[in-house]
Design a protein around this motif. Structure first.
Motif, PDB file in Angstrom:
ATOM      1  N   PHE A 132       0.724  -0.878  -0.125  1.00 55.76           N
ATOM      2  CA  PHE A 132       0.191  -0.003  -0.220  1.00 55.76           C
ATOM      3  C   PHE A 132       1.177   1.240  -0.330  1.00 55.76           C
ATOM      4  CE2 PHE A 132      -2.578  -2.903   2.867  1.00 55.76           C
ATOM      5  CZ  PHE A 132      -4.077  -2.739   1.511  1.00 55.76           C
ATOM      6  N   PRO A 133       0.573   2.256  -0.786  1.00 50.78           N
ATOM      7  CA  PRO A 133       1.130   3.692  -0.700  1.00 50.78           C
ATOM      8  C   PRO A 133       1.048   3.906   1.151  1.00 50.78           C
ATOM      9  CG  PRO A 133      -0.395   3.630  -1.946  1.00 50.78           C
ATOM     10  CD  PRO A 133      -0.589   2.443  -2.004  1.00 50.78           C
ATOM     11  N   PRO A 134       2.085   4.058   1.639  1.00 46.19           N
ATOM     12  CA  PRO A 134       2.140   4.858   3.514  1.00 46.19           C
ATOM     13  C   PRO A 134       1.266   4.939   3.971  1.00 46.19           C
ATOM     14  CG  PRO A 134       4.267   4.445   2.372  1.00 46.19           C
ATOM     15  CD  PRO A 134       3.340   4.112   1.349  1.00 46.19           C
ATOM     16  N   ALA A 135       0.791   6.398   3.055  1.00 47.64           N
ATOM     17  CA  ALA A 135      -0.324   6.909   2.860  1.00 47.64           C
ATOM     18  C   ALA A 135      -1.710   6.264   3.238  1.00 47.64           C
ATOM     19  CB  ALA A 135      -0.312   8.231   2.599  1.00 47.64           C
TER      20      ALA A 135
ATOM     21  N   ASN B 224      14.197   8.683  19.501  1.00 48.23           N
ATOM     22  CA  ASN B 224      14.221  10.471  19.644  1.00 48.23           C
ATOM     23  C   ASN B 224      13.481  10.946  17.859  1.00 48.23           C
ATOM     24  OD1 ASN B 224      14.319  10.808  22.143  1.00 48.23           O
ATOM     25  ND2 ASN B 224      16.775  11.636  21.372  1.00 48.23           N
ATOM     26  N   SER B 225      14.294   9.952  17.330  1.00 47.84           N
ATOM     27  CA  SER B 225      13.981   9.860  15.646  1.00 47.84           C
ATOM     28  C   SER B 225      12.459   9.624  15.394  1.00 47.84           C
ATOM     29  CB  SER B 225      14.955   9.859  14.846  1.00 47.84           C
ATOM     30  OG  SER B 225      15.902   9.943  15.350  1.00 47.84           O
ATOM     31  N   VAL B 226      12.290   8.432  15.833  1.00 49.75           N
ATOM     32  CA  VAL B 226      11.170   7.506  15.457  1.00 49.75           C
ATOM     33  C   VAL B 226       9.575   7.921  15.039  1.00 49.75           C
ATOM     34  CG1 VAL B 226       9.599   5.974  15.706  1.00 49.75           C
ATOM     35  CG2 VAL B 226      11.986   6.057  16.968  1.00 49.75           C
ATOM     36  N   GLU B 227       9.235   9.098  14.705  1.00 47.46           N
ATOM     37  CA  GLU B 227       8.225   9.606  14.721  1.00 47.46           C
ATOM     38  C   GLU B 227       8.268  10.215  13.606  1.00 47.46           C
ATOM     39  OE1 GLU B 227       6.191  11.134  18.237  1.00 47.46           O
ATOM     40  OE2 GLU B 227       4.656  12.243  16.609  1.00 47.46           O
ATOM     41  N   GLN B 228       9.573  10.903  13.451  1.00 47.36           N
ATOM     42  CA  GLN B 228      10.030  11.822  12.279  1.00 47.36           C
ATOM     43  C   GLN B 228      10.335  10.610  10.908  1.00 47.36           C
ATOM     44  OE1 GLN B 228      14.132  14.534  12.592  1.00 47.36           O
ATOM     45  NE2 GLN B 228      13.158  15.006  10.133  1.00 47.36           N
ATOM     46  N   GLU B 229      10.887   9.792  11.204  1.00 45.92           N
ATOM     47  CA  GLU B 229      11.440   8.500  10.321  1.00 45.92           C
ATOM     48  C   GLU B 229      10.044   8.263   9.823  1.00 45.92           C
ATOM     49  OE1 GLU B 229      13.802   7.264   9.317  1.00 45.92           O
ATOM     50  OE2 GLU B 229      15.282   8.865  10.107  1.00 45.92           O
ATOM     51  N   ILE B 230       8.591   7.960  10.248  1.00 47.92           N
ATOM     52  CA  ILE B 230       7.438   7.041  10.315  1.00 47.92           C
ATOM     53  C   ILE B 230       6.491   7.956   9.122  1.00 47.92           C
ATOM     54  CG2 ILE B 230       7.836   5.380  10.860  1.00 47.92           C
ATOM     55  CD1 ILE B 230       5.819   6.029  13.065  1.00 47.92           C
ATOM     56  N   SER B 231       6.983   9.175  10.128  1.00 46.14           N
ATOM     57  CA  SER B 231       5.666  10.418   9.539  1.00 46.14           C
ATOM     58  C   SER B 231       5.978  10.706   7.684  1.00 46.14           C
ATOM     59  CB  SER B 231       5.756  11.747  10.840  1.00 46.14           C
ATOM     60  OG  SER B 231       6.522  12.997  10.341  1.00 46.14           O
ATOM     61  N   GLU B 232       6.945  11.011   7.769  1.00 44.85           N
ATOM     62  CA  GLU B 232       7.307  11.760   6.168  1.00 44.85           C
ATOM     63  C   GLU B 232       6.158  11.201   5.205  1.00 44.85           C
ATOM     64  OE1 GLU B 232      10.793  11.480   4.195  1.00 44.85           O
ATOM     65  OE2 GLU B 232      10.398  12.340   2.361  1.00 44.85           O
ATOM     66  N   LYS B 233       6.274   9.610   5.478  1.00 41.59           N
ATOM     67  CA  LYS B 233       6.015   8.775   3.896  1.00 41.59           C
ATOM     68  C   LYS B 233       4.543   8.886   5.188  1.00 41.59           C
ATOM     69  CE  LYS B 233       9.478   7.303   1.517  1.00 41.59           C
ATOM     70  NZ  LYS B 233      10.605   6.845   0.971  1.00 41.59           N
ATOM     71  N   THR B 234       3.788   8.020   5.706  1.00 43.09           N
ATOM     72  CA  THR B 234       2.771   7.800   5.527  1.00 43.09           C
ATOM     73  C   THR B 234       1.829   9.709   5.933  1.00 43.09           C
ATOM     74  OG1 THR B 234       3.750   8.113   8.587  1.00 43.09           O
ATOM     75  CG2 THR B 234       3.343   5.764   7.059  1.00 43.09           C
ATOM     76  N   LYS B 235       2.197  10.019   6.644  1.00 46.30           N
ATOM     77  CA  LYS B 235       0.547  11.393   6.036  1.00 46.30           C
ATOM     78  C   LYS B 235       0.538  11.464   4.902  1.00 46.30           C
ATOM     79  CE  LYS B 235       1.384  13.086  10.334  1.00 46.30           C
ATOM     80  NZ  LYS B 235       1.624  13.180  11.339  1.00 46.30           N
ATOM     81  N   MET B 236      -0.699  11.574   5.023  1.00 44.30           N
ATOM     82  CA  MET B 236      -1.691  12.341   3.714  1.00 44.30           C
ATOM     83  C   MET B 236      -1.053  12.825   2.992  1.00 44.30           C
ATOM     84  SD  MET B 236      -4.033  10.303   2.632  1.00 44.30           S
ATOM     85  CE  MET B 236      -4.905  10.219   0.997  1.00 44.30           C
ATOM     86  N   GLU B 237      -0.056  14.163   3.879  1.00 39.87           N
ATOM     87  CA  GLU B 237       0.260  15.478   3.016  1.00 39.87           C
ATOM     88  C   GLU B 237       1.390  14.882   1.608  1.00 39.87           C
ATOM     89  OE1 GLU B 237       1.959  17.333   6.499  1.00 39.87           O
ATOM     90  OE2 GLU B 237       3.415  18.635   5.032  1.00 39.87           O
ATOM     91  N   TYR B 238       1.999  13.551   1.885  1.00 49.73           N
ATOM     92  CA  TYR B 238       2.873  13.311   1.038  1.00 49.73           C
ATOM     93  C   TYR B 238       2.451  12.905   0.492  1.00 49.73           C
ATOM     94  CZ  TYR B 238       6.699  10.474  -0.937  1.00 49.73           C
ATOM     95  OH  TYR B 238       7.956   9.668  -1.216  1.00 49.73           O
ATOM     96  N   LEU B 239       1.450  12.365  -0.203  1.00 50.55           N
ATOM     97  CA  LEU B 239       0.406  12.276  -1.456  1.00 50.55           C
ATOM     98  C   LEU B 239       0.118  13.817  -2.213  1.00 50.55           C
ATOM     99  CD1 LEU B 239      -1.551   9.245  -1.401  1.00 50.55           C
ATOM    100  CD2 LEU B 239       0.688   9.255  -2.179  1.00 50.55           C
ATOM    101  N   LEU B 240      -0.579  14.869  -1.236  1.00 50.67           N
ATOM    102  CA  LEU B 240      -1.629  15.626  -1.764  1.00 50.67           C
ATOM    103  C   LEU B 240      -0.610  16.561  -2.487  1.00 50.67           C
ATOM    104  CD1 LEU B 240      -4.067  15.960   0.876  1.00 50.67           C
ATOM    105  CD2 LEU B 240      -3.908  15.482  -1.069  1.00 50.67           C
ATOM    106  N   LYS B 241       0.816  16.441  -1.459  1.00 55.00           N
ATOM    107  CA  LYS B 241       2.283  17.689  -2.062  1.00 55.00           C
ATOM    108  C   LYS B 241       2.419  16.990  -3.732  1.00 55.00           C
ATOM    109  CE  LYS B 241       3.638  20.101   1.627  1.00 55.00           C
ATOM    110  NZ  LYS B 241       4.413  19.640   3.137  1.00 55.00           N
ATOM    111  N   GLN B 242       1.962  15.853  -3.685  1.00 60.68           N
ATOM    112  CA  GLN B 242       2.577  15.525  -4.821  1.00 60.68           C
ATOM    113  C   GLN B 242       1.996  16.036  -6.265  1.00 60.68           C
ATOM    114  OE1 GLN B 242       4.462  11.691  -5.766  1.00 60.68           O
ATOM    115  NE2 GLN B 242       3.859  11.678  -3.184  1.00 60.68           N
ATOM    116  N   LEU B 243       0.631  17.216  -5.937  1.00 63.61           N
ATOM    117  CA  LEU B 243      -0.357  17.433  -6.693  1.00 63.61           C
ATOM    118  C   LEU B 243      -0.164  18.444  -7.771  1.00 63.61           C
ATOM    119  CD1 LEU B 243      -3.712  15.158  -5.273  1.00 63.61           C
ATOM    120  CD2 LEU B 243      -1.892  14.681  -7.337  1.00 63.61           C
TER     121      LEU B 243
END
Ligand code: GAP
Length: 405
Positions: A296-299, A385-404
């Motif tokens: 699945f796309p992570p988002a 400390n960096s776990v949240e940042q590591e997993i958030s980039e691609k799983t946020k809907m923002e990641y898909l939407l910004k590509q539009l």
């Protein structure tokens, strides 16, 4: 028509093999006498078929079936009944008693609720044309053949956008929405070649342009979304039958008019089916094992991360729960401590979880964990400390939407 297309494609394939690198497909399609003959046949059937549909000529439709010698794919017979119009909607009764009850229909699309509300939305939201109203909700259709899992159902979920524009500008917006929506589908990353437009030959009574976005499902190219230029038909009908003015005052033109509408309409269930079909993979691994993985796309993955203590003792479950408690407010996570770590990875692969976070003895010493990425199966050690940042980039809907954009 599809059979004739197949014949043309076979001719083209054969010629491509014969001519090798020198082959000019377009030229061949335009000049080869056999291909041209097939195309003439196809155009004749097509013209007859669209005329019959547009004129609602059911007798002619039957004749086309007979002339084309179409046989039932199951029984092989050609013993057809007359072509008949089916009930498309579900009806029910509204009212306290059966004798005073009113016959009403379950909506076959969510669109009409938007139409009757559009002026309220425009006025309270202080919107200026062009603007859109989007809605998600149930729709019901008396499908004669409901099948192919969640592809065609009698009760399904639609997401629709009605986009209100100035009369005369609708076809430009129609083209614009075609681009925007195709881009959305392609952003999911399943391969541009798996999507195509299918322009309608028979336009619904309310439309002056219509197309489908089709996805290559395991059972062929099928519609996932419809884009329609609906003119002012719906609003004009509501105005006529309700007696209530539905005109928009355009301050730039200093005049009132009924807006034209471009609609995009997508079935949630059908989109999910296309995503599941595209994501499902069976892979052979280097160690001789195999795995089922939903890419699945992570988002869009339903579970974003799994929190896995390596073993069920030594303080690891407690530490893992602590991490779960930190992450669960922002990400949908699963905690799993049963079975070997390998089996747990497989379980998460099978439901498409993009990240597995493993807590081991080193975590207790230096506050680091390993993060395993689903598709590459690569693991890296990162600080808590960096776990949240590591997993958030691609799983946020923002990641898909910004590509539009
Ligand atoms: N308001 C316009 C409209 O309803 P449509 O092309 O009939 O247009 C839009 O339907 C989308 O709704 C389709 O592209 C499909 O994704 C979904 N859909 C339609 N009928 C469906 C059914 N019986 N089961 C599941 N999804 C369906």
């Amino acid at each position: 028509m599809a059979k004739i297309d197949d014949k043309v494609n076979k001719e083209v394939e054969k010629a491509a093999k014969r001519f090798g690198d020198k082959f000019d497909e377009e030229m061949y399609r335009q000049t080869n006498p056999r291909v041209l003959e097939y195309l003439t046949q196809r155009n004749e059937v097509h013209e007859r078929f669209s005329n019959a549909l547009n004129n609602n000529d059911l007798g002619e439709l039957r004749q086309i079936i007979v002339d084309a010698e179409i046989a039932c794919p199951v029984s092989g017979t050609r013993d057809w009944t007359d072509v008949r119009q089916f009930n498309l909607m579900f009806s029910t009764e509204m009212g306290a008693t059966s004798d005073g009850a009113l016959k009403v229909y379950l909506r076959p699309e969510t669109a009409q609720g938007i139409f009757v509300n559009y002026l309220n939305v425009q006025k309270t939201g202080r919107m200026r044309i062009p603007f859109g109203i989007a809605q998600i909700g149930k729709a019901f259709r008396n499908e004669i053949v409901a099948r192919q899992f969640i592809f065609r159902m009698r009760e399904f979920e639609q997401m629709e956008l009605q986009f209100f524009v100035r009369p005369g500008e609708e076809l430009e917006w129609f083209e614009e929405w075609k681009k925007i929506r195709m881009k959305w589908h392609q952003t999911l990353g399943f391969g541009a070649e798996n999507y195509r437009f299918h322009d309608h030959e028979k336009l619904a009574h309310y439309a002056n342009a219509a197309t489908d976005i089709e996805y290559k499902m395991p059972f062929g190219f099928k519609e996932v979304e419809g884009i329609h230029s609906r003119t002012d038909f719906d609003l004009a009908q509501h105005e006529k039958f309700s007696g209530k003015k539905l005109q928009y005052f355009d301050p730039e033109l200093n005049k009132s008019y009924i807006p034209y509408v471009v609609e995009t309409s997508i079935g949630v269930d059908r989109m999910i089916l296309s995503i599941m079909a595209a994501s499902y993979c069976e892979e052979d691994l280097d160690n001789g094992e195999s795995r089922v993985v939903m890419k699945f796309p992570p988002a869009l993955a339903p579970v974003k991360a799994a929190i896995l203590p390596l073993i069920r003792k030594g303080g690891l479950p407690e530490k893992a729960r602590e991490i779960m408690n930190q992450l669960k407010f922002n990400f949908s996570c699963q905690y799993d401590e049963k079975d070997s770590i390998g089996k747990r990875y497989r379980r998460q692969d099978a439901i498409g979880t993009p990240y597995c976070i493993t807590i081991d003895h080193q975590t207790l010493e230096d506050n680091t964990v390993t993060i395993r990425e689903r598709d590459t199966m690569e693991q890296k050690r990162v600080s808590l400390n960096s776990v949240e940042q590591e997993i958030s980039e691609k799983t946020k809907m923002e990641y898909l939407l910004k590509q539009l954009i």
